[in-house]
Design a protein around this motif. Structure first.
Motif, PDB file in Angstrom:
ATOM      1  N   GLU A 118     -13.888 -89.664  17.463  1.00 58.09           N
ATOM      2  CA  GLU A 118     -13.374 -89.320  18.964  1.00 58.09           C
ATOM      3  C   GLU A 118     -13.348 -90.600  19.852  1.00 58.09           C
ATOM      4  N   ASP A 119     -12.249 -91.017  20.545  1.00 57.24           N
ATOM      5  CA  ASP A 119     -12.221 -92.217  21.460  1.00 57.24           C
ATOM      6  C   ASP A 119     -11.849 -91.728  22.723  1.00 57.24           C
ATOM      7  N   ASP A 120     -12.007 -92.434  23.726  1.00 58.87           N
ATOM      8  CA  ASP A 120     -11.428 -92.308  24.969  1.00 58.87           C
ATOM      9  C   ASP A 120     -10.184 -93.120  25.582  1.00 58.87           C
ATOM     10  N   GLY A 166       5.057 -87.056  20.869  1.00 58.73           N
ATOM     11  CA  GLY A 166       5.980 -86.791  19.730  1.00 58.73           C
ATOM     12  C   GLY A 166       5.741 -87.300  18.472  1.00 58.73           C
ATOM     13  N   LEU A 167       4.556 -88.147  18.265  1.00 62.16           N
ATOM     14  CA  LEU A 167       3.942 -88.500  17.119  1.00 62.16           C
ATOM     15  C   LEU A 167       2.935 -87.662  16.451  1.00 62.16           C
ATOM     16  N   ARG A 168       2.185 -86.717  17.274  1.00 61.32           N
ATOM     17  CA  ARG A 168       1.276 -85.900  16.690  1.00 61.32           C
ATOM     18  C   ARG A 168       1.560 -85.223  15.629  1.00 61.32           C
ATOM     19  N   GLU A 169       2.773 -84.784  15.288  1.00 57.67           N
ATOM     20  CA  GLU A 169       3.198 -83.847  14.204  1.00 57.67           C
ATOM     21  C   GLU A 169       3.039 -84.666  12.886  1.00 57.67           C
ATOM     22  N   GLU A 170       3.418 -85.942  13.059  1.00 56.60           N
ATOM     23  CA  GLU A 170       3.746 -86.866  11.766  1.00 56.60           C
ATOM     24  C   GLU A 170       2.543 -87.996  11.902  1.00 56.60           C
ATOM     25  N   ILE A 171       1.528 -87.781  12.378  1.00 55.55           N
ATOM     26  CA  ILE A 171       0.500 -89.033  12.554  1.00 55.55           C
ATOM     27  C   ILE A 171      -0.068 -89.132  11.113  1.00 55.55           C
ATOM     28  N   PHE A 172       0.108 -88.227  10.231  1.00 55.37           N
ATOM     29  CA  PHE A 172      -0.726 -88.396   8.988  1.00 55.37           C
ATOM     30  C   PHE A 172       0.335 -88.832   8.125  1.00 55.37           C
ATOM     31  N   GLU A 182      -7.075 -83.385  10.271  1.00 52.57           N
ATOM     32  CA  GLU A 182      -6.378 -82.925  11.413  1.00 52.57           C
ATOM     33  C   GLU A 182      -6.739 -83.684  12.592  1.00 52.57           C
ATOM     34  N   LEU A 183      -5.669 -83.373  13.455  1.00 47.96           N
ATOM     35  CA  LEU A 183      -5.679 -84.169  14.861  1.00 47.96           C
ATOM     36  C   LEU A 183      -6.015 -82.976  15.791  1.00 47.96           C
ATOM     37  N   VAL A 184      -7.193 -82.914  16.593  1.00 44.64           N
ATOM     38  CA  VAL A 184      -7.593 -81.746  17.216  1.00 44.64           C
ATOM     39  C   VAL A 184      -7.146 -82.185  18.794  1.00 44.64           C
ATOM     40  N   GLU A 185      -6.292 -81.086  19.499  1.00 44.56           N
ATOM     41  CA  GLU A 185      -5.999 -81.287  20.758  1.00 44.56           C
ATOM     42  C   GLU A 185      -6.946 -81.343  21.605  1.00 44.56           C
ATOM     43  N   THR A 233      -8.723 -88.519  22.288  1.00 43.77           N
ATOM     44  CA  THR A 233      -8.330 -88.468  20.700  1.00 43.77           C
ATOM     45  C   THR A 233      -9.103 -87.954  19.661  1.00 43.77           C
ATOM     46  N   LEU A 234      -9.016 -87.299  19.132  1.00 48.59           N
ATOM     47  CA  LEU A 234     -10.185 -86.680  18.084  1.00 48.59           C
ATOM     48  C   LEU A 234      -9.427 -86.137  16.641  1.00 48.59           C
ATOM     49  N   PHE A 235      -9.771 -86.942  15.688  1.00 51.38           N
ATOM     50  CA  PHE A 235      -9.631 -86.782  14.329  1.00 51.38           C
ATOM     51  C   PHE A 235     -10.842 -86.020  13.641  1.00 51.38           C
TER      52      PHE A 235
END
Length: 483
Positions: A405-407, A414-420, A456-459, A463-465
Motif C-alpha cells: 500500500e502507498d499513499d 479509467g485504468l483500474r480495470e486493465e491495470i494487470f 487484485e487492486l483493492v478500492e 493504492t493497495l495491491f
C-alpha cells in the motif's frame, strides 16, 4: 404485492384463475337456475291453491270431532288474508293442524292493500312473519284474497346447494392447482433444459484459453416455440464455439511467437551487452562520444534483456508450464525484497508489517521473490519521493495475504480495470521517475495465478495491491503396518 415471478408459477396461477372463474360462472348459473325453479314451484303451488284458504277466513272456523280447527288441507306456514274495500279484514297462517291469526302492523296492511289482484306471484316481507311469496286474486264477493307460502324452505335449499358447490369447487381448485403445477412443470421441462444449457455457458471462463462448449440443447423441434428457441441457441453456441476456437488458435500462435522470439533474442542481446561491456573495459583511448554511445548501448541492452526475460516468463506461464513446487518462507522473501526496495529508493518511507510466526506457502521461491519485488518496484517507480509504502503480510482463512500500500497520487479510474494487463502504464496520474516495461503487474498476476492464488487492486483511499496465496499444508505422516 408482487405476483409470481417464474413462468411456471404464472402459468399455474393463470390456470387456477381460469378454473376459479369457470367454477364461479357454474355456481352463479346453477344458483340462478335453482332459484328460478324453486320460485316457479312456489308460484305453481300458489296458483293451484286458488285462494281457497283466504276465502274460508270470512266464514266461521269449522272444527272436527276432536274440537280441533280445520286447516282446510293447507301446508303448514301457508298465509291467507282477505281484503275488502282496500282494508284487511282477516289474516291468518297455518300452524301444524290449525290456523292462527296474524297480527299486522300498519306497514303490513299497506303492503297487502297495495297488491294488485292480477294472479301474479310477488315476494313480500311481513313484520310478524318471514319473507313470503304471495299472490292476490279477486273473490266472488268483490273482496281480494291473498295467499302466501314461506320462502324459507326454498332459501334453505338454495343455500345448501351453494354450500355444497363451494366445498366441491374448493376441492376442484385444490386438485386442479396440483394437476396444473404438475402439467405445467412437464410442459416447461424442455425450456428448463434450454435454461440449464445457457446457464452452463455463463459459467464458462470465456475470457481466455481454450473453451469447451457444453452439449447442445436436445429440444429442437421447429414445430414448437421451445424447439425454435433451442435450435437458435444451438446455432448461437456453434458460432461462439467457432469464434472462441479461432481466438484460442490466434492466442496460441501469439504465445509461441512471443516465446520463440524471446528465446531467440536472448543470445544476440547478451552478445551486444557483452561486446559493449568489453569495449568499455579496454585500456586503449576511446573518444568521449564513442564511450557515451557504448554506455547507452550497454544500458539499453540490459533493459532489453530484462524485457525479453519478462516476455519469455509470461509466455511460459501462459503455456501452463509447471513451476518449482516446495515450501517457501514468504516472510523471508518479503523481508529481503523490502530491504532491496529500501536500498533502491532511499527517499521513500518504507514500513514492513510481518506476523509473529513465519508464513510458509507452496511454490517457486524465485518467482515469488520476483512477484514481491515487482509490487515494491511498482510502488517506488510510480510515486514521488517521500511517499509512505507499507508491505504487510497477514494470514486469514487459510491463505496468506500480501498487501503493498502507498499513499501516492493513486491510479486513474479509467485504468483500474486493465491495470494487470501487459504494457499498461499509469503514467497519466502517477509521478514517474524511472522507465518501465509495463509488464511488472502482469507478471505479478500470472505468478499468483500459477500458484493457485490471485492478485487484485483493492478500492480504498490509498493504492493497495493485494496478493492472496494458499498456505503450505504439510502432508500427514504415513503410518505403515505394525510388525
Amino acid at each position: 404485492m408482487r405476483g409470481p415471478r417464474t413462468l411456471r408459477a404464472r402459468l399455474t396461477a393463470g390456470l387456477l384463475v381460469l378454473l376459479a372463474l369457470s367454477c364461479l360462472a357454474v355456481g352463479i348459473a346453477t344458483a340462478t337456475a335453482l332459484d328460478r325453479f324453486l320460485m316457479g314451484r312456489l308460484d305453481e303451488q300458489l296458483t293451484a291453491s286458488g285462494g281457497r284458504f283466504p276465502a274460508s277466513l270470512e266464514h266461521e272456523r269449522r272444527r272436527d270431532a276432536d274440537d280441533r280447527p280445520d286447516t282446510r288441507g293447507q301446508a303448514p306456514g301457508t298465509f291467507g288474508a282477505r281484503l275488502f274495500g282496500g282494508k284487511v279484514t282477516e289474516a291468518a297462517v297455518v300452524r301444524d293442524s290449525s290456523d292462527e291469526p296474524v297480527p299486522l302492523d300498519a306497514a303490513d296492511r299497506r303492503a297487502l292493500a297495495a297488491l294488485r289482484p292480477d294472479g301474479r306471484a310477488r315476494s313480500l316481507d311481513l313484520s310478524a312473519l318471514e319473507e313470503y311469496r304471495v299472490m292476490a286474486l279477486r273473490g266472488d264477493d268483490g273482496d281480494v284474497l291473498v295467499t302466501g307460502l314461506p320462502l324459507r324452505p326454498a332459501e334453505e335449499t338454495l343455500h345448501r346447494v351453494i354450500l355444497v358447490e363451494a366445498v366441491v369447487f374448493a376441492a376442484v381448485l385444490a386438485a386442479g392447482g396440483i394437476a396444473a403445477a404438475v402439467w405445467v412443470g412437464l410442459a416447461l421441462r424442455p425450456l428448463r433444459r434450454v435454461a440449464a444449457t445457457a446457464s452452463r455457458v455463463t459459467e464458462l471462463p470465456l475470457a481466455s484459453g481454450e473453451v469447451a462448449m457444453p452439449e447442445r440443447v436436445p429440444d429442437t423441434d421447429p414445430r414448437t416455440e421451445v424447439g425454435q428457441v433451442g435450435a437458435a441457441l444451438n446455432r448461437m453456441l456453434g458460432h461462439v464455439e467457432n469464434a472462441l476456437a479461432r481466438r484460442h488458435a490466434s492466442e496460441e500462435r501469439l504465445r509461441r511467437f512471443a516465446a520463440d522470439a524471446s528465446h531467440e533474442l536472448r543470445t544476440p542481446v547478451a552478445a551486444i551487452r557483452g561486446h559493449a561491456e568489453l569495449a568499455l573495459r579496454t585500456t586503449e583511448p576511446v573518444p568521449a562520444g564513442v564511450r557515451h554511445a557504448l554506455g547507452r548501448i550497454e544500458a539499453e541492452s540490459v533493459r532489453m534483456s530484462e524485457l525479453v526475460d519478462d516476455l519469455l516468463l509470461l509466455a511460459r506461464l501462459d503455456a501452463g508450464r509447471p513451476l518449482e513446487t516446495g515450501p517457501v518462507d514468504l516472510t523471508r522473501i518479503v523481508l529481503d525484497a523490502t530491504a532491496d526496495a529500501r536500498a533502491a529508493g532511499p527517499r521513500h518511507r518504507w514500513e514492513l508489517v510481518l506476523p509473529e510466526e513465519p508464513v510458509t506457502v507452496t511454490g517457486d521461491a524465485r518467482r515469488l521473490h520476483q512477484l514481491v519485488a515487482n509490487l515494491l518496484a511498482n510502488a517506488r517507480a510510480h510515486t514521488p519521493p517521500g511517499t509512505h509504502v507499507t508491505a504487510r503480510l497477514t494470514v486469514r482463512g487459510g491463505a496468506a495475504l500480501l498487501d503493498v500500500e502507498d499513499d501516492g497520487p493513486g491510479i486513474p479510474a479509467g485504468l483500474r480495470e486493465e491495470i494487470f494487463q501487459r504494457f499498461v502504464r499509469a503514467d497519466q496520474g502517477r509521478a514517474r521517475s524511472a522507465g518501465g516495461t509495463g509488464l511488472g503487474l502482469a507478471i505479478v498476476q500470472a505468478v499468483a495465478a500459477a500458484h493457485g492464488g490471485r492478485a487484485e487492486l483493492v478500492e480504498g483511499e490509498h493504492t493497495l495491491f493485494r496478493v492472496t496465496l494458499p498456505i503450505f499444508e504439510p502432508e500427514p505422516p504415513r503410518t505403515g503396518p505394525r510388525d
